[in-house]
Design a protein around this motif. Sequence first.
Motif, PDB file in Angstrom:
ATOM      1  N   ALA A  10       0.733  -1.200   0.154  1.00 50.26           N
ATOM      2  CA  ALA A  10      -0.042   0.162  -0.027  1.00 50.26           C
ATOM      3  C   ALA A  10       0.926   1.049   0.098  1.00 50.26           C
ATOM      4  N   ARG A  11       2.252   1.146   0.447  1.00 49.25           N
ATOM      5  CA  ARG A  11       3.139   2.217   0.300  1.00 49.25           C
ATOM      6  C   ARG A  11       4.093   2.088  -0.787  1.00 49.25           C
ATOM      7  N   LYS A  12       4.314   3.390  -1.609  1.00 47.93           N
ATOM      8  CA  LYS A  12       5.015   3.484  -2.530  1.00 47.93           C
ATOM      9  C   LYS A  12       6.479   3.675  -1.983  1.00 47.93           C
ATOM     10  N   ASP A  13       7.408   2.737  -2.905  1.00 47.58           N
ATOM     11  CA  ASP A  13       8.716   2.817  -2.353  1.00 47.58           C
ATOM     12  C   ASP A  13       8.962   2.157  -1.175  1.00 47.58           C
ATOM     13  N   THR A  16       9.047  -3.584   0.615  1.00 52.45           N
ATOM     14  CA  THR A  16       8.669  -4.352  -0.455  1.00 52.45           C
ATOM     15  C   THR A  16       9.602  -3.843  -1.622  1.00 52.45           C
ATOM     16  N   ALA A  17       9.309  -2.626  -2.000  1.00 53.35           N
ATOM     17  CA  ALA A  17      10.139  -2.061  -3.257  1.00 53.35           C
ATOM     18  C   ALA A  17      11.570  -2.215  -3.023  1.00 53.35           C
ATOM     19  N   ILE A  18      12.084  -1.776  -1.939  1.00 53.44           N
ATOM     20  CA  ILE A  18      13.565  -2.021  -1.698  1.00 53.44           C
ATOM     21  C   ILE A  18      13.968  -3.301  -1.941  1.00 53.44           C
ATOM     22  N   MET A  19      13.315  -4.226  -1.345  1.00 54.67           N
ATOM     23  CA  MET A  19      13.782  -5.798  -1.703  1.00 54.67           C
ATOM     24  C   MET A  19      13.905  -6.128  -3.074  1.00 54.67           C
ATOM     25  N   LEU A  27      20.091  -8.128 -11.550  1.00 53.19           N
ATOM     26  CA  LEU A  27      19.743  -8.406 -12.804  1.00 53.19           C
ATOM     27  C   LEU A  27      20.184  -7.544 -13.656  1.00 53.19           C
ATOM     28  N   GLU A  28      20.169  -6.186 -13.529  1.00 51.36           N
ATOM     29  CA  GLU A  28      20.483  -5.112 -14.368  1.00 51.36           C
ATOM     30  C   GLU A  28      22.027  -5.342 -14.516  1.00 51.36           C
ATOM     31  N   LYS A  29      22.844  -5.808 -13.657  1.00 50.86           N
ATOM     32  CA  LYS A  29      24.321  -5.942 -13.843  1.00 50.86           C
ATOM     33  C   LYS A  29      24.656  -7.135 -14.911  1.00 50.86           C
ATOM     34  N   ALA A  30      23.597  -8.057 -14.863  1.00 50.73           N
ATOM     35  CA  ALA A  30      23.854  -9.198 -15.781  1.00 50.73           C
ATOM     36  C   ALA A  30      23.344  -8.625 -17.396  1.00 50.73           C
ATOM     37  N   GLY A  31      22.681  -7.314 -17.487  1.00 50.62           N
ATOM     38  CA  GLY A  31      22.127  -7.057 -18.588  1.00 50.62           C
ATOM     39  C   GLY A  31      20.768  -7.366 -18.959  1.00 50.62           C
ATOM     40  N   ILE A  32      20.220  -7.538 -17.940  1.00 49.20           N
ATOM     41  CA  ILE A  32      18.496  -8.046 -17.762  1.00 49.20           C
ATOM     42  C   ILE A  32      17.615  -6.711 -17.703  1.00 49.20           C
ATOM     43  N   GLU A  33      16.751  -6.253 -18.435  1.00 46.66           N
ATOM     44  CA  GLU A  33      16.023  -5.205 -18.298  1.00 46.66           C
ATOM     45  C   GLU A  33      15.039  -5.381 -17.149  1.00 46.66           C
ATOM     46  N   THR A  34      14.671  -4.425 -16.398  1.00 48.26           N
ATOM     47  CA  THR A  34      13.901  -4.548 -15.115  1.00 48.26           C
ATOM     48  C   THR A  34      12.806  -3.633 -15.193  1.00 48.26           C
ATOM     49  N   GLU A  35      11.505  -3.743 -14.781  1.00 43.79           N
ATOM     50  CA  GLU A  35      10.571  -2.729 -14.508  1.00 43.79           C
ATOM     51  C   GLU A  35       9.800  -2.976 -13.121  1.00 43.79           C
ATOM     52  N   LEU A  36       9.638  -1.822 -12.501  1.00 44.99           N
ATOM     53  CA  LEU A  36       9.089  -2.169 -11.415  1.00 44.99           C
ATOM     54  C   LEU A  36       7.496  -1.653 -11.352  1.00 44.99           C
ATOM     55  N   ILE A  37       6.328  -2.229 -11.132  1.00 41.42           N
ATOM     56  CA  ILE A  37       5.141  -1.529 -11.059  1.00 41.42           C
ATOM     57  C   ILE A  37       4.674  -1.639  -9.541  1.00 41.42           C
ATOM     58  N   GLN A  38       4.068  -0.529  -8.923  1.00 43.92           N
ATOM     59  CA  GLN A  38       3.626  -0.495  -7.637  1.00 43.92           C
ATOM     60  C   GLN A  38       2.236  -0.475  -7.714  1.00 43.92           C
ATOM     61  N   LEU A  39       1.657  -1.000  -6.914  1.00 42.46           N
ATOM     62  CA  LEU A  39       0.232  -1.105  -6.790  1.00 42.46           C
ATOM     63  C   LEU A  39      -0.518  -0.058  -5.688  1.00 42.46           C
ATOM     64  N   SER A  40       0.581   0.636  -5.146  1.00 40.06           N
ATOM     65  CA  SER A  40       0.241   1.816  -4.212  1.00 40.06           C
ATOM     66  C   SER A  40      -0.479   2.823  -4.954  1.00 40.06           C
ATOM     67  N   GLY A  41      -1.722   3.205  -4.164  1.00 42.46           N
ATOM     68  CA  GLY A  41      -2.674   4.067  -4.657  1.00 42.46           C
ATOM     69  C   GLY A  41      -3.614   3.504  -5.490  1.00 42.46           C
ATOM     70  N   LEU A  81       7.119 -11.087  -7.744  1.00 38.32           N
ATOM     71  CA  LEU A  81       5.773 -10.490  -6.894  1.00 38.32           C
ATOM     72  C   LEU A  81       6.321 -10.492  -5.637  1.00 38.32           C
ATOM     73  N   GLY A  82       5.904  -9.255  -4.979  1.00 45.61           N
ATOM     74  CA  GLY A  82       6.325  -8.915  -3.700  1.00 45.61           C
ATOM     75  C   GLY A  82       5.306  -8.232  -2.938  1.00 45.61           C
ATOM     76  N   SER A  83       5.074  -8.650  -1.722  1.00 42.68           N
ATOM     77  CA  SER A  83       4.197  -8.100  -0.836  1.00 42.68           C
ATOM     78  C   SER A  83       4.652  -7.968   0.723  1.00 42.68           C
ATOM     79  N   PRO A  84       3.958  -6.860   1.223  1.00 38.10           N
ATOM     80  CA  PRO A  84       4.349  -7.064   2.635  1.00 38.10           C
ATOM     81  C   PRO A  84       3.309  -8.046   3.415  1.00 38.10           C
ATOM     82  N   VAL A  85       3.669  -8.336   4.649  1.00 40.15           N
ATOM     83  CA  VAL A  85       2.866  -9.560   5.326  1.00 40.15           C
ATOM     84  C   VAL A  85       1.783  -8.284   6.083  1.00 40.15           C
ATOM     85  N   TYR A  86       0.218  -8.845   5.757  1.00 37.49           N
ATOM     86  CA  TYR A  86      -0.903  -8.306   6.372  1.00 37.49           C
ATOM     87  C   TYR A  86      -1.474  -9.192   6.957  1.00 37.49           C
TER      88      TYR A  86
END
Length: 183
Positions: A10-13, A16-19, A27-41, A81-86
């Motif tokens: 529920a919190r941006k950045d 969970t985002a840090i992890m 992954l980026e060091k290995a040349g792999i493209e990454t994208e983070l989507i945040q469901l916050s808000g 997939l990342g989630s905080p524990v609720y």
Amino acid sequence: MKVLGINGSARKDSNTAIMIKKAFEELEKAGIETELIQLSGEVIQPCKACWACGGKGNCVHQKDIFREVFEKMKAADGIILGSPVYSANISANMQAFLERAAVVSDMNRGMFRHKAGAAVAAARRGGALNAIDAMNHFFLLQEMFVVGSSYWAMAYGRMPGEVAEDGEGMETMTNLGKIWPIS
């Protein structure tokens, strides 16, 4: 290659985002493209069990960001997939997202077959394994390969940023990125 991260906090950045970003560094060091989507808000609506997704490849309902995120999942080679524990489980938004994703992919078998997936959880104290297990069930039921690490992909922290102080947890995220099967 591309790995998509979905942060169900529920919190941006958030913790969970840090992890997820810690794993992305490797992954980026290995040349792999990454994208983070945040469901916050965002509010992800639950599955309506209408079955209209059969043969369509995506949910027919368009009142939230599900369709956009799901298309990015289909295009990615790997998913974190990342989630905080609720309450000893994943967040409500992650639960609703995974329920819809599971129904769409069950109605359109094979769209995630042989992709790689990893689940990470940020926890105050307990429940992290329950949350990881819930997310891993999605991967397993979609015939995906579950990526492991040097320990369960969890870190401890209550307040924003505190997971960065969990040395073992951050090392586990680094190792997760290092051993990703497509790197």
